[in-house]
Design a protein around this motif. Sequence first.
Motif, mmCIF file in Angstrom:
data_model
loop_
_atom_site.group_PDB
_atom_site.id
_atom_site.type_symbol
_atom_site.label_atom_id
_atom_site.label_comp_id
_atom_site.label_asym_id
_atom_site.label_seq_id
_atom_site.Cartn_x
_atom_site.Cartn_y
_atom_site.Cartn_z
ATOM 1 N N ARG A 4 -1.384 39.920 -18.467
ATOM 2 C CA ARG A 4 -0.182 40.177 -18.440
ATOM 3 C C ARG A 4 0.741 39.396 -19.274
ATOM 4 O O ARG A 4 1.612 39.908 -20.214
ATOM 5 C CB ARG A 4 0.519 40.697 -17.027
ATOM 6 N N THR A 5 0.777 38.122 -19.325
ATOM 7 C CA THR A 5 1.443 37.363 -19.879
ATOM 8 C C THR A 5 1.133 37.328 -21.643
ATOM 9 O O THR A 5 2.321 37.402 -22.305
ATOM 10 C CB THR A 5 1.213 35.899 -19.425
ATOM 11 N N VAL A 6 -0.054 37.380 -21.930
ATOM 12 C CA VAL A 6 -0.202 37.580 -23.253
ATOM 13 C C VAL A 6 0.333 38.944 -23.797
ATOM 14 O O VAL A 6 0.850 39.109 -24.785
ATOM 15 C CB VAL A 6 -1.892 37.762 -23.530
ATOM 16 N N ARG A 7 0.278 39.976 -23.023
ATOM 17 C CA ARG A 7 0.948 41.453 -23.497
ATOM 18 C C ARG A 7 2.475 41.095 -23.497
ATOM 19 O O ARG A 7 2.953 41.681 -24.483
ATOM 20 C CB ARG A 7 0.304 42.341 -22.469
ATOM 21 N N ALA A 8 2.972 40.652 -22.707
ATOM 22 C CA ALA A 8 4.467 40.469 -22.598
ATOM 23 C C ALA A 8 4.979 39.636 -23.979
ATOM 24 O O ALA A 8 5.983 39.766 -24.555
ATOM 25 C CB ALA A 8 4.635 39.642 -21.395
ATOM 26 N N GLU A 9 3.964 38.653 -24.212
ATOM 27 C CA GLU A 9 4.178 37.765 -25.398
ATOM 28 C C GLU A 9 4.086 38.630 -26.811
ATOM 29 O O GLU A 9 5.109 38.379 -27.721
ATOM 30 C CB GLU A 9 3.495 36.463 -25.591
ATOM 31 N N LYS A 10 3.106 39.459 -26.618
ATOM 32 C CA LYS A 10 3.072 40.294 -27.943
ATOM 33 C C LYS A 10 4.172 41.400 -28.055
ATOM 34 O O LYS A 10 4.580 41.624 -29.161
ATOM 35 C CB LYS A 10 1.509 40.914 -27.856
ATOM 36 N N VAL A 11 4.545 41.808 -26.773
ATOM 37 C CA VAL A 11 5.670 42.814 -26.935
ATOM 38 C C VAL A 11 7.089 42.073 -27.448
ATOM 39 O O VAL A 11 7.587 42.808 -28.173
ATOM 40 C CB VAL A 11 6.065 43.403 -25.522
ATOM 41 N N GLU A 12 7.371 41.138 -26.945
ATOM 42 C CA GLU A 12 8.425 40.230 -27.219
ATOM 43 C C GLU A 12 8.398 39.732 -28.796
ATOM 44 O O GLU A 12 9.307 39.851 -29.710
ATOM 45 C CB GLU A 12 8.557 38.883 -26.427
ATOM 46 N N ALA A 13 7.126 39.326 -29.296
ATOM 47 C CA ALA A 13 6.996 39.126 -30.757
ATOM 48 C C ALA A 13 7.163 40.371 -31.598
ATOM 49 O O ALA A 13 7.779 40.225 -32.574
ATOM 50 C CB ALA A 13 5.450 38.674 -31.030
ATOM 51 N N THR A 14 6.847 41.467 -31.148
ATOM 52 C CA THR A 14 6.850 42.676 -31.706
ATOM 53 C C THR A 14 8.409 43.365 -32.071
ATOM 54 O O THR A 14 8.909 43.544 -33.015
ATOM 55 C CB THR A 14 6.112 43.814 -31.355
ATOM 56 N N ARG A 15 9.004 42.968 -30.881
ATOM 57 C CA ARG A 15 10.716 43.258 -30.625
ATOM 58 C C ARG A 15 11.378 42.233 -31.501
ATOM 59 O O ARG A 15 12.066 42.655 -32.377
ATOM 60 C CB ARG A 15 11.067 43.238 -29.100
ATOM 61 N N GLU A 16 10.975 41.029 -31.656
ATOM 62 C CA GLU A 16 11.698 40.038 -32.580
ATOM 63 C C GLU A 16 11.243 40.538 -34.007
ATOM 64 O O GLU A 16 12.152 40.234 -34.787
ATOM 65 C CB GLU A 16 11.182 38.863 -32.332
ATOM 66 N N ALA A 17 10.149 40.904 -34.309
ATOM 67 C CA ALA A 17 9.806 41.266 -35.915
ATOM 68 C C ALA A 17 10.679 42.493 -35.987
ATOM 69 O O ALA A 17 11.029 42.601 -37.382
ATOM 70 C CB ALA A 17 8.394 41.399 -35.697
ATOM 71 N N ILE A 18 10.875 43.419 -35.446
ATOM 72 C CA ILE A 18 11.637 44.654 -35.553
ATOM 73 C C ILE A 18 12.927 44.244 -35.644
ATOM 74 O O ILE A 18 13.655 44.855 -36.746
ATOM 75 C CB ILE A 18 11.372 45.682 -34.354
ATOM 76 N N LEU A 19 13.585 43.474 -34.865
ATOM 77 C CA LEU A 19 14.965 43.035 -34.929
ATOM 78 C C LEU A 19 15.203 42.194 -36.088
ATOM 79 O O LEU A 19 16.203 42.583 -36.790
ATOM 80 C CB LEU A 19 15.398 42.326 -33.676
ATOM 81 N N THR A 20 14.344 41.570 -36.617
ATOM 82 C CA THR A 20 14.731 40.807 -37.875
ATOM 83 C C THR A 20 14.393 41.550 -39.157
ATOM 84 O O THR A 20 15.520 41.466 -40.003
ATOM 85 C CB THR A 20 13.595 39.532 -37.950
ATOM 86 N N ALA A 21 13.542 42.407 -39.133
ATOM 87 C CA ALA A 21 13.254 43.378 -40.253
ATOM 88 C C ALA A 21 14.530 44.284 -40.156
ATOM 89 O O ALA A 21 15.167 44.656 -41.411
ATOM 90 C CB ALA A 21 12.038 44.276 -40.175
ATOM 91 N N ALA A 22 14.928 44.839 -39.296
ATOM 92 C CA ALA A 22 16.192 45.774 -39.141
ATOM 93 C C ALA A 22 17.324 45.299 -39.742
ATOM 94 O O ALA A 22 18.028 45.807 -40.305
ATOM 95 C CB ALA A 22 16.182 46.302 -37.794
ATOM 96 N N GLU A 23 17.560 44.063 -39.339
ATOM 97 C CA GLU A 23 18.886 43.396 -39.551
ATOM 98 C C GLU A 23 19.089 42.986 -41.182
ATOM 99 O O GLU A 23 19.885 43.415 -41.526
ATOM 100 C CB GLU A 23 18.913 41.994 -38.892
ATOM 101 N N ARG A 24 17.881 42.861 -41.547
ATOM 102 C CA ARG A 24 17.759 42.443 -43.090
ATOM 103 C C ARG A 24 17.935 43.736 -43.665
ATOM 104 O O ARG A 24 18.724 43.714 -44.908
ATOM 105 C CB ARG A 24 16.328 41.724 -43.479
#
Length: 213
Positions: A4-24
């Motif tokens: 569950r921890t690994v999955r949560a980290e992957k979800v958070e990393a995906t969200r951060e990647a989306i936020l960064t790409a969207a902002e740019r």
Amino acid sequence: MAGRTVRAEKVEATREAILTAAERLFAEHGVHAVSNRQIGIAAGQGNTAAVNYHFGTKTELVRAIARRHAEQIEEIRSRLIGQSQGSIELRDLVSCLVRPVTEHLETLGSPTWYARFNAQLLADPALYQIAADEAFVSPSLQRLVTGLKSCLPGLPPAVITNRGIMARHLIIQMCVERERALADGTPLSWPTWHDMTVGLTDAIVGLWAAPAT
């Protein structure tokens, strides 16, 4: 538990990647010119529905980007107000208005897109309320506004309100100019963020201190 921890980290990393790409993409092309599919591709997501899955509507995605920066700026502003020890000197208060934004942008490194993204929100009637909502819930900003009003007793309330709007746009647009110049490698008006902060503070102090005719 580990799974569950690994999955949560992957979800958070995906969200951060989306936020960064969207902002740019929003900063460079405008919010309404960019699709969720384009954001997903820029974020390295094979599933083109990733943006919808993690954020729902584009409005919620925009709100998430704004909130991510607002929280960090709030921390800086609260620290600066605490360091000013309740000063009612106009320059001290204006510094607490300018520095949180410029210091935040400096900590992000280069290139950044936040200033241009924020300018998009303020220019769009449909998105303006998102930026306004984040400002309204800021305790430190409310304290700052109260302090500014108390040290400008000679100005009518309407004038104070309008000059606050002017100051906000001046801060954002000057940050946009510097952010764009850094990204494009074009000549800078000020050599450092600190120099810009000082010059911008000088200008806004003059704006607030000007008589109302």
